[in-house]
Design a protein around this motif. Structure first.
Motif, PDB file in Angstrom:
ATOM      1  N   ARG A  87       0.805  -1.234   0.000  1.00  0.00           N
ATOM      2  CA  ARG A  87       0.000   0.000   0.000  1.00  0.00           C
ATOM      3  C   ARG A  87       0.836   1.282   0.000  1.00  0.00           C
ATOM      4  O   ARG A  87       0.809   2.011   0.960  1.00  0.00           O
ATOM      5  CB  ARG A  87      -0.980  -0.013   1.190  1.00  0.00           C
ATOM      6  N   PRO A  88       1.531   1.601  -1.098  1.00  0.00           N
ATOM      7  CA  PRO A  88       1.641   0.839  -2.354  1.00  0.00           C
ATOM      8  C   PRO A  88       2.735  -0.216  -2.289  1.00  0.00           C
ATOM      9  O   PRO A  88       3.687  -0.085  -1.525  1.00  0.00           O
ATOM     10  CB  PRO A  88       2.009   1.923  -3.377  1.00  0.00           C
ATOM     11  N   GLU A  89       2.591  -1.264  -3.131  1.00  0.00           N
ATOM     12  CA  GLU A  89       3.606  -2.311  -3.176  1.00  0.00           C
ATOM     13  C   GLU A  89       4.887  -1.779  -3.814  1.00  0.00           C
ATOM     14  O   GLU A  89       4.894  -0.777  -4.523  1.00  0.00           O
ATOM     15  CB  GLU A  89       3.089  -3.530  -3.956  1.00  0.00           C
ATOM     16  N   ASN A  91       7.689  -0.829  -6.053  1.00  0.00           N
ATOM     17  CA  ASN A  91       7.689  -0.536  -7.482  1.00  0.00           C
ATOM     18  C   ASN A  91       9.141  -0.453  -7.952  1.00  0.00           C
ATOM     19  O   ASN A  91       9.810   0.566  -7.769  1.00  0.00           O
ATOM     20  CB  ASN A  91       6.954   0.786  -7.730  1.00  0.00           C
ATOM     21  N   GLN A 174       7.763   7.999  -3.283  1.00  0.00           N
ATOM     22  CA  GLN A 174       6.364   8.327  -3.528  1.00  0.00           C
ATOM     23  C   GLN A 174       5.700   8.855  -2.257  1.00  0.00           C
ATOM     24  O   GLN A 174       6.090   8.501  -1.143  1.00  0.00           O
ATOM     25  CB  GLN A 174       5.594   7.084  -3.963  1.00  0.00           C
ATOM     26  N   ILE A 197      -3.075   5.867   2.892  1.00  0.00           N
ATOM     27  CA  ILE A 197      -3.187   5.739   1.452  1.00  0.00           C
ATOM     28  C   ILE A 197      -4.653   5.852   1.037  1.00  0.00           C
ATOM     29  O   ILE A 197      -5.549   5.311   1.689  1.00  0.00           O
ATOM     30  CB  ILE A 197      -2.629   4.374   1.002  1.00  0.00           C
ATOM     31  N   GLY A 202      -5.091   4.578  -4.545  1.00  0.00           N
ATOM     32  CA  GLY A 202      -3.989   3.670  -4.287  1.00  0.00           C
ATOM     33  C   GLY A 202      -2.677   4.368  -4.029  1.00  0.00           C
ATOM     34  O   GLY A 202      -1.604   3.801  -4.166  1.00  0.00           O
ATOM     35  N   ARG A 203      -2.733   5.653  -3.690  1.00  0.00           N
ATOM     36  CA  ARG A 203      -1.501   6.374  -3.380  1.00  0.00           C
ATOM     37  C   ARG A 203      -1.780   7.367  -2.260  1.00  0.00           C
ATOM     38  O   ARG A 203      -2.910   7.665  -1.937  1.00  0.00           O
ATOM     39  CB  ARG A 203      -0.956   7.100  -4.611  1.00  0.00           C
ATOM     40  N   SER A 229       5.432  11.801  -7.137  1.00  0.00           N
ATOM     41  CA  SER A 229       4.651  10.789  -7.830  1.00  0.00           C
ATOM     42  C   SER A 229       5.259  10.436  -9.177  1.00  0.00           C
ATOM     43  O   SER A 229       4.955   9.405  -9.752  1.00  0.00           O
ATOM     44  CB  SER A 229       3.214  11.276  -8.039  1.00  0.00           C
TER      45      SER A 229
END
Length: 301
Positions: A87-89, A91, A174, A197, A202-203, A229
């Motif tokens: 949350r978020p995974e 990246n 992020q 989040i 989702g961010r 972002s």
């Protein structure tokens, strides 16, 4: 004339911590900076003076060791790239993009994976743990330090504190990945704003709206910065992207052609290493994606 460090910039004011006094003075920048097209940055070493109204003026900016545009901060020597695992995974493409910018600025980088306590105890959680361990092994093999942390449980916080000692570090990543939570854990009593989040997007929300330097027990200084972002490569030359991949940089002297793009040329040491499995697929694919993105940016402008 006293010297000090700009610890915070907000609404046209610069908050300068004096070297001798240790006190922080609210200052305005002298008009001469605007005429020169120059702006003081958080982290700048400056000469300042106190005025009659109890405020002060920034009179001179001392030479900088480094200066970042985004986030706007000077004299940083360590970039702490914070990425959550849920949350978020995690990246990996965005992580590589951040690393390109950090390498371009010639800063050292520390990778911090956060929110370990939020990994679910189910099959999906097992997948996440495998992905995190694979990422840790990959980036450590390239030469980066990687820390696994949980701000809420205190996991990895002491190791992070020790790694920051003697550095001015910028926290980047992020929005919503837990940068402010980490700084709060590092500095007891500090309550930088944090946010959950967004379920819909989702961010995370941008919780930090200005850059501020914070002293950490143990001798480090960190800059908590607005979350990012996206990043682009507008300021990079196409021949610079490859040199911002550490493992490519070490191999480049073995390429037949000077200025090799590592994408199609014969006798390319990077392509050969990739074919032998010595360069990870994710890193090489991300590199090619970044090269394509750069070309699209240049074509647009």
């Amino acid at each position: 004339m006293p010297t000090g460090t700009i610890m915070k910039a907000l609404s046209g004011y610069y908050y300068v911590k004096g070297d001798d006094s240790g006190e922080t003075l609210q200052c305005r920048a002298r008009g001469i900076f605007k005429k020169r097209g120059q702006s003081p940055l958080v982290g700048d070493r400056v000469i300042f003076e106190e005025t009659e109204n109890g405020e002060g003026t920034v009179d001179e900016i001392l030479p900088r060791d480094s200066a970042l545009i985004r986030p706007p901060v000077a004299n940083v020597d360590l970039a702490v790239l914070v990425f959550s695992v849920v949350r978020p995974e995690l990246n990996i493409q965005l992580l590589d993009k951040f690393l390109v910018h950090i390498e371009h600025e010639r800063l050292d980088a520390l990778l911090v994976f956060t929110k370990l306590d939020r990994i679910p105890d189910d099959e999906d959680g097992e997948r996440i743990r495998r992905d995190v361990e694979a990422a840790r092994e990959l980036y450590e093999s390239i030469g980066y330090d990687v820390l696994l942390t949980s701000a809420h449980q205190g996991e990895g916080i002491e190791e992070l504190r020790q790694r920051l000692a003697g550095h001015i570090a910028v926290f980047a990543g992020q929005s919503g990945v837990g940068k402010s939570s980490l700084v709060n854990a590092l500095v007891p009593g500090l309550t930088l704003e944090t946010a959950e989040i967004s379920d819909k997007l989702g961010r995370g929300k941008h919780t930090t709206r200005h850059v501020e330097l914070v002293s950490v027990n143990g001798g480090g200084i960190v800059a908590d910065t607005p979350g990012f972002s996206q990043l682009d490569f507008a300021e990079l030359g196409i021949d610079e992207i490859g040199s911002c991949f550490r493992e490519f940089r070490r191999l480049a002297d073995g390429c037949k052609f000077r200025g090799c793009s590592h994408t199609h040329e014969p006798n390319c040491a990077v392509q050969d290493a990739f074919g032998r499995g010595e360069v990870s697929a994710s890193r090489y694919e991300n590199y090619k994606s970044f090269m394509t993105e750069w070309k699209e940016i240049k074509r647009r402008y």
